[in-house]
Design a protein around this motif. Sequence first.
Motif, PDB file in Angstrom:
ATOM      1  N   ARG A   1     -20.194  35.358   2.043  1.00 26.60           N
ATOM      2  CA  ARG A   1     -20.798  34.543   0.965  1.00 26.60           C
ATOM      3  C   ARG A   1     -22.208  34.972   0.613  1.00 26.60           C
ATOM      4  O   ARG A   1     -22.555  35.181  -0.522  1.00 26.60           O
ATOM      5  CB  ARG A   1     -20.789  33.071   1.358  1.00 26.60           C
TER       6      ARG A   1
ATOM      7  N   LYS B   1     -12.532  27.363  -0.269  1.00 27.06           N
ATOM      8  CA  LYS B   1     -13.857  26.860  -0.650  1.00 27.06           C
ATOM      9  C   LYS B   1     -14.839  27.976  -1.033  1.00 27.06           C
ATOM     10  O   LYS B   1     -15.517  27.874  -2.060  1.00 27.06           O
ATOM     11  CB  LYS B   1     -14.450  26.012   0.470  1.00 27.06           C
TER      12      LYS B   1
ATOM     13  N   GLU C   1     -16.674  28.043  -4.601  1.00 29.95           N
ATOM     14  CA  GLU C   1     -18.132  28.099  -4.764  1.00 29.95           C
ATOM     15  C   GLU C   1     -18.532  29.309  -5.615  1.00 29.95           C
ATOM     16  O   GLU C   1     -19.414  29.230  -6.462  1.00 29.95           O
ATOM     17  CB  GLU C   1     -18.792  28.186  -3.389  1.00 29.95           C
ATOM     18  N   SER C   2     -17.816  30.396  -5.379  1.00 30.94           N
ATOM     19  CA  SER C   2     -18.073  31.598  -6.141  1.00 30.94           C
ATOM     20  C   SER C   2     -17.789  31.354  -7.626  1.00 30.94           C
ATOM     21  O   SER C   2     -18.533  31.818  -8.493  1.00 30.94           O
ATOM     22  CB  SER C   2     -17.193  32.717  -5.599  1.00 30.94           C
TER      23      SER C   2
ATOM     24  N   GLU D   1     -20.393  29.573  -9.251  1.00 28.25           N
ATOM     25  CA  GLU D   1     -21.572  30.421  -9.486  1.00 28.25           C
ATOM     26  C   GLU D   1     -21.348  31.387 -10.644  1.00 28.25           C
ATOM     27  O   GLU D   1     -22.247  32.147 -11.010  1.00 28.25           O
ATOM     28  CB  GLU D   1     -21.886  31.225  -8.215  1.00 28.25           C
TER      29      GLU D   1
ATOM     30  N   ASP E   1     -13.987  19.560  -5.596  1.00 25.08           N
ATOM     31  CA  ASP E   1     -15.296  20.222  -5.410  1.00 25.08           C
ATOM     32  C   ASP E   1     -15.893  20.647  -6.744  1.00 25.08           C
ATOM     33  O   ASP E   1     -17.085  20.491  -6.995  1.00 25.08           O
ATOM     34  CB  ASP E   1     -15.133  21.461  -4.515  1.00 25.08           C
TER      35      ASP E   1
ATOM     36  N   SER F   1     -19.302  19.295  -8.662  1.00 27.00           N
ATOM     37  CA  SER F   1     -20.461  20.187  -8.765  1.00 27.00           C
ATOM     38  C   SER F   1     -20.984  20.364 -10.190  1.00 27.00           C
ATOM     39  O   SER F   1     -22.136  20.756 -10.385  1.00 27.00           O
ATOM     40  CB  SER F   1     -20.107  21.572  -8.223  1.00 27.00           C
TER      41      SER F   1
END
Length: 951
Positions: A9, A128, A132-133, A136, A176, A180
């Motif tokens: 990550r 996850k 998250e990537s 981003e 998630d 976010s």
Amino acid sequence: MASAGGGSRGSVRPERHVQTGRGGNGASSSVRTKSAPPKRPSSSSSAKSSIDSDNAADAIRVRVAVRLRPKNKEDFTDDGDFTSCVELQTETKKLRLKKNNWSSEMYKFDEVFTEGSSQRRVYEAVAKPVVESVLEGYNGTVMAYGQTGTGKTYTMGHLGKSDPSERGIMVRALEDILASVSTSTDSVAISYLQLYLESLQDLLAPDKTNISIVEDAKSGEVYLPGAAVVELRDLNHFNELLHYGEANRYASNTKLNTESSRSHAILVVHVQRSVKVKDENDGTSTDDISNSNNVPIILKSKLLIVDLAGSERIDKSGSVEGHLLEEAKFINLSLTSLGKCINALAENSPYIPTRDSKLTRILRDSFGGTARTSLIITIGPSVRYYSETSSTIMFGQRAMKIVNTVKLKEEVDYESLYKKLECQVDSLTSELERVQKIRQEEKTKMERKLRKSEESLAELKRTFTMKCENLEKKNDCMKMEMKKLTEELNDEREQNKLLSDKVVEMEMSLSQNKQQQLENSKYKKALSDSSQMYEDRIKELLGKVEEEQARCAYLELELRGARQEVASNDNSSKMQDYSNAKELQNELLHKLKEESRSEIQQLEAKNKQLLSEKDLVYEELKSMQEKVMQETRHRRSLEDEILKLKKVVSKNGAEQLERGTSMLRTTSGFSSGGVYLPRTGKSRDSGQNDTRSKTFEGVGLSTIIALLKSEDLDVQCHAVKVIANCAAEDINQAKIIEEGGLDALFSLLETSENIIIHRATAGAIANLAMNGPNQALIINKGGARLLANVATTIDDPQTLRMVAGAIANLCGNEKLHVKLKEDGGIKALVGMVRSGNADVIAQIARGIANFAKSESRAISQGHRKGRSLLIDDGALKWMVTSYTSFSASTRKHIELAFCHLSQNEENTRDIITTGGIKELVRISQESERDDIRILAKKALNSNPAFLREIQ
Ligand code: ADP
Ligand code: MG
């Protein structure tokens, strides 16, 4: 090795790849690119090394986890004595696959999940990091691969309605994501599709079958333009949509008489986020797009969650006839194709058969593309499915070798940019209008000002022109005045010259006057003597007349007495006698009378004559007195004039002054220096003369000369001063010489050590040396030698001036030249230039000029021959080297000397060799005096050697 995906990550430093376009139309173009569009890793770049190198800047390996399904009833039913072919080592993340009791193989994965692994742990470890990537701005893929019934759908798509802990990756990912993103600036939308028999169906819009796939060759992005994209409001909305999709999937499968395990389910989550853009210039993050460097950027990433159809061979799952045969063919096609691609990618094959199936086309970005990909392979424990499990494990092992190049999916947010720009344009337009208005007002003002300025400029120009004209006029006037002044100055100079001449003239006339005065006094004396004589004579004559008159009176008295006698003698004879006597007496008386009368007449005539003579003498005396008075007046006026002239001369500059004073000096001997009274002030001079006369009368010249030998220095000083002053007068000079004054002066000059005495003695000798006969005497008595001696031994400039003056006077006598030179006079004269004193140098120049002039005269008269006596003693050399640096009068003397020397042909060679020729030429051109220039030219032209030299 860290957990699948987790370990990388922080290490991913993806390239930013900005795309344009507002949807899935595939027409995107790069606006800000830091790197080339995504490329497949080249065959040369080793997938192996990439696997080991988790920290590669932009390369990120496909993460693969293996999940073992818990044993189920079927496992036990089918296989009574159940033996597991799989053994997991969670610590080392390894899987042992046992073919039988003696053969097994070990495989390493990024993560291994045992039967008991919770859905949460699987999500966090596998999905996850990808989620998250995606948040981003990177694309991400989570895919499940495995045999039917191994738990792919359970892992990916379980909704967890009855037991939330059983929520699969899809639900958890959306939870998630939705948690976010910002509802105001970001958006999350989904498409849900099923790929079955190479046909793409929209599970959210069941009517849409056979949805096309569009790929952007440049960016590698894959679009499904026909699919419904439903923007999510919240998680419930998603659950509803997922439920709806599942229902559609079930219906579709029922309709197609198949199972969900035969189709691939694909959930596409579109995440769009607005980001604050970093200003690349200053590194600050800002939303302000007014700055030209800033553009609004949106991140447009996609998350693919793929639940694949069962990877088992079709024949194992049932019948292979009719429709199912077709199905098996196509399912095999997509999965086979996927397997081929994975193989090719894992082996860095130059050709990846992506286009062979729809599945591989859809997953183009997920394997070997720009997405972060996690693959979870599901396996069952039963040995019965050993070969399927083995092939699944091999698929996973190969997938682990694939390295993707992740890229940031950012686009310029043209919409907000447009809106912002529109706002900006609006505000700029209003600002522009405001500025234009202000400009217009200012322009009007400026125009007004300009007009005024132009008017004032024109006015200024007018006044300036007038002023210019006035100034020009004034200038002309000034020029005229200047011209006038120059003329006046020239006139004044002329007049000065004239006045100077006049001064000389007056000086001469004064000396003449003096002479005349002297004559007058002689005459006066003679006149008074003769007058006295005549007066005495007249007195004598008058006495005689008185005597005669007394005699006459006496005779008359006698006559009267005789008459009375005659009267007393009363007789004729007596009468006769008386008459005779009377006759005689008468006769006598008559005679006497006649005599007296004639004598008286004579005396009267003489008296008359004398009286007339006396009158004449008186007349003459009177006229003489008048003349004297007139002379006195004249002299006074002359003195006044001289005084005035002096003032004028002093005003008209040093040069004239120098000239004037030098003239006065030359004519009046040695005037300055405090020793002698100047002869320029005649009243003082006459007073001085009187004093001198009185001194002579009172003390006597011989006494004063005797005092020169006094032992008292003071007396000696006074005496020599008196002698020096007296020596200025020609009439005294003879007396001084007669009384032995010259010898006394010589001995004093020789013996005394007193500077005043030196000065005064030299001055006296200089005065005496003005006179021709004295000059011979001085030279003959060795005066020249004495003066030369003083000149070389004494440095007092005043004394040197006197000595130089004395020698200069001697230089004027050509008969004495040889002796003067022999006695060292010339050498001493030239030697005195060492004093540097202007007065001394003036005397030296005068002396040289005198010498040259008289020498030239003697030569022209044939009295002398040969080259100048001046040359040997360095006079010519000095003249050449020093001529230009002196005062005008000194220069004039030197110029004259040059002219005279140049007239003697014998001097030619010396004049040329010393460089005097140059000076002569200069004099002929630059001398201030016309006569000298003419003289110099004449000398030059008359000497062929000079002419040759000039050429
Ligand atoms: P697949 O989608 O691979 O064909 P499924 O997800 O439908 O397999 O699973 C088959 C059955 O096994 C389902 O009833 C499911 O609930 C169960 N199952 C699969 N994996 C697990 C698991 N890890 N824990 C509990 N039950 C599981
Ligand atoms: Mg399934």
